[in-house]
Design a protein around this motif. Structure first.
Motif, PDB file in Angstrom:
ATOM      1  N   GLU A  89       0.824  -1.077  -0.286  1.00  0.00           N
ATOM      2  CA  GLU A  89       0.026   0.135   0.157  1.00  0.00           C
ATOM      3  C   GLU A  89       1.087   1.095   0.080  1.00  0.00           C
ATOM      4  N   PRO A  90       0.492   2.477  -0.489  1.00  0.00           N
ATOM      5  CA  PRO A  90       1.207   3.768  -0.399  1.00  0.00           C
ATOM      6  C   PRO A  90       1.248   3.874   1.085  1.00  0.00           C
ATOM      7  N   GLY A 101       0.690   6.873   2.451  1.00  0.00           N
ATOM      8  CA  GLY A 101      -0.064   7.941   3.062  1.00  0.00           C
ATOM      9  C   GLY A 101      -1.028   7.460   4.010  1.00  0.00           C
ATOM     10  N   PRO A 102      -1.931   6.674   4.057  1.00  0.00           N
ATOM     11  CA  PRO A 102      -2.884   6.110   5.141  1.00  0.00           C
ATOM     12  C   PRO A 102      -2.195   5.893   6.274  1.00  0.00           C
ATOM     13  N   CYS A 140      -8.831   1.244   8.824  1.00  0.00           N
ATOM     14  CA  CYS A 140      -8.114   2.383   8.120  1.00  0.00           C
ATOM     15  C   CYS A 140      -8.780   3.532   9.076  1.00  0.00           C
ATOM     16  N   CYS A 158      -9.794   6.705   7.045  1.00  0.00           N
ATOM     17  CA  CYS A 158     -11.021   6.587   6.225  1.00  0.00           C
ATOM     18  C   CYS A 158     -12.201   6.964   7.162  1.00  0.00           C
TER      19      CYS A 158
END
Lengths: 157, 147
Positions: free
Chosen positions: A86-87, A89-90, A137, A140
C-alpha cells in the motif's frame, strides 16, 4: 537501512501492509505497559512513543524505527514477500493521529492533569490495538468529518 | 487490591473491548444493503461525478479519499464486475469534493459505494469493501425486475 524501499510511478513510498500492523502491535505493548506501571517510567514510555510517532510522521515511514525493525526481522527470519502493498499515505496519517493525541497526553502531564493524560494514552492504545488486530483504516473514518469541518470553517459547503 | 493490579485489569478490559469492537466491525464492514425506498441520486450529482448511464444498464459511484487503502480494493472489485457485464459503468469520486451528495445521502465514511439503476435510482449501498457476489446479486435482481 532504506536501500530496499520501493516507490511507485509517482515516487510515493510503497510499503508492506504487515509493517504498520507490526508497528501498531509494538505501540500497543509500549502504551499498555506505560498505563500499568505509570509513574516516571510510564511517562517516559509515553514520551518514547511520542518520539516514534514524530519521526514516522515528519521524516516519513522509511525512517520509522518500528518499520526498520520490521524490515530487519523480515530479512532475518525470511518472512517472504508482502501479501499486499500500500502507499505510505494512510498509515502515515495514522501516525500523525498518534502524534497529536500523545502530544496532548504529554502536555496534560506537564500541566499536572495526570488523569486526563492517561485517558489520552488509553485512546492511542485502543486505536493502535484496533489497527494491529483488524487493519482498520482510521484515516478513512475521519476523512469526511475533517473535510466537512474544513468546508464549514471556509464558509462554503 | 494494589493500584497496579487495578490498572492491569483496566488495560485487560480495554483490550477485550477493542477486540470485541474490531470483530463486530469486520462482520459489518462491506455489507451491501439494498435500498427499498425509491431514493434517487440527483441528476446534477450524477453529472458532478461524471457517471453517464444513458447507454448503460446499471452503474456505481465509489466515494473515496486520497489516503484510503480499502478504496483501491473496491476499485478492483468494480473493475472485475465491469469486465463481466457490458452494461455496467462505474466512477470513482473524492467524497471530500462532493460534500453535498455525501450530506444528502448520509455518507459517514469512505469507501462508500452506491449502486444505481440507469434512471439514477439507488439500488444498493455499502461501506467498506463489498463482496463480488453481493454486487452481482443486486445487479441480477435489478435486471430481472427491469425485464
Amino acid at each position: 537501512m532504506t536501500q530496499d524501499l520501493v516507490t511507485d510511478a509517482d515516487g510515493r513510498l510503497i510499503i508492506d501492509v504487515r509493517g504498520p500492523r507490526f508497528g501498531a502491535a509494538i505501540t500497543a505493548t509500549v502504551l499498555a505497559v506505560a498505563l500499568i506501571v505509570q509513574g516516571p517510567v510510564g511517562v517516559g514510555l509515553v514520551a518514547w512513543q511520542w518520539l516514534m510517532f514524530t519521526i514516522a510522521t515528519f521524516a516519513g515511514l522509511a525512517w520509522s524505527p518500528y518499520g526498520m525493525l520490521f524490515r530487519r526481522i523480515k530479512r532475518r527470519f525470511d518472512l517472504g514477500p508482502p501479501p499486499a502493498t500500500e502507499p505510505e499515505g494512510p498509515p502515515r496519517f495514522a501516525q500523525l493521529c498518534g502524534f497529536l493525541v500523545t502530544s496532548i497526553a504529554l502536555a496534560a502531564f506537564a500541566l499536572g492533569a495526570v488523569t486526563a493524560a492517561w485517558v489520552a494514552v488509553g485512546v492511542v492504545l485502543a486505536l493502535s490495538l484496533l489497527l494491529a488486530v483488524t487493519g482498520i483504516c482510521i484515516g478513512c473514518e475521519l476523512y469526511l468529518v475533517g473535510r466537512r469541518l474544513a468546508a464549514r470553517r471556509g464558509g462554503g459547503a | 487490591m494494589e493500584p497496579i493490579m487495578v490498572r492491569a485489569l483496566v488495560v485487560v478490559g480495554l483490550v477485550v473491548a477493542v477486540l470485541l469492537v474490531g470483530w463486530l466491525w469486520r462482520r459489518r464492514d462491506g455489507t451491501v444493503r439494498e435500498t427499498a425506498a425509491d431514493v434517487r441520486l440527483a441528476d446534477d450529482h450524477l453529472a458532478a461525478v461524471g457517471l453517464d448511464l444513458r447507454d448503460a444498464e446499471a452503474g456505481a459511484i465509489l466515494l473515496g479519499s486520497p489516503t484510503c487503502t480499502p478504496c483501491d480494493t473496491v476499485k478492483d472489485v468494480l473493475g472485475d464486475i465491469a469486465q463481466e457485464r457490458q452494461g455496467f459503468r462505474w466512477v470513482y469520486a473524492d467524497a471530500g469534493e462532493h460534500l453535498g451528495m455525501a450530506e444528502e445521502h448520509r455518507v459517514l465514511r469512505v469507501p462508500t459505494l452506491f449502486v444505481v439503476a440507469r434512471d439514477g435510482r439507488i439500488l444498493a449501498r455499502s461501506s467498506g469493501v463489498p463482496r463480488h457476489d453481493d454486487l452481482r446479486r443486486v445487479l441480477d435482481h435489478d435486471l430481472d425486475s427491469a425485464a
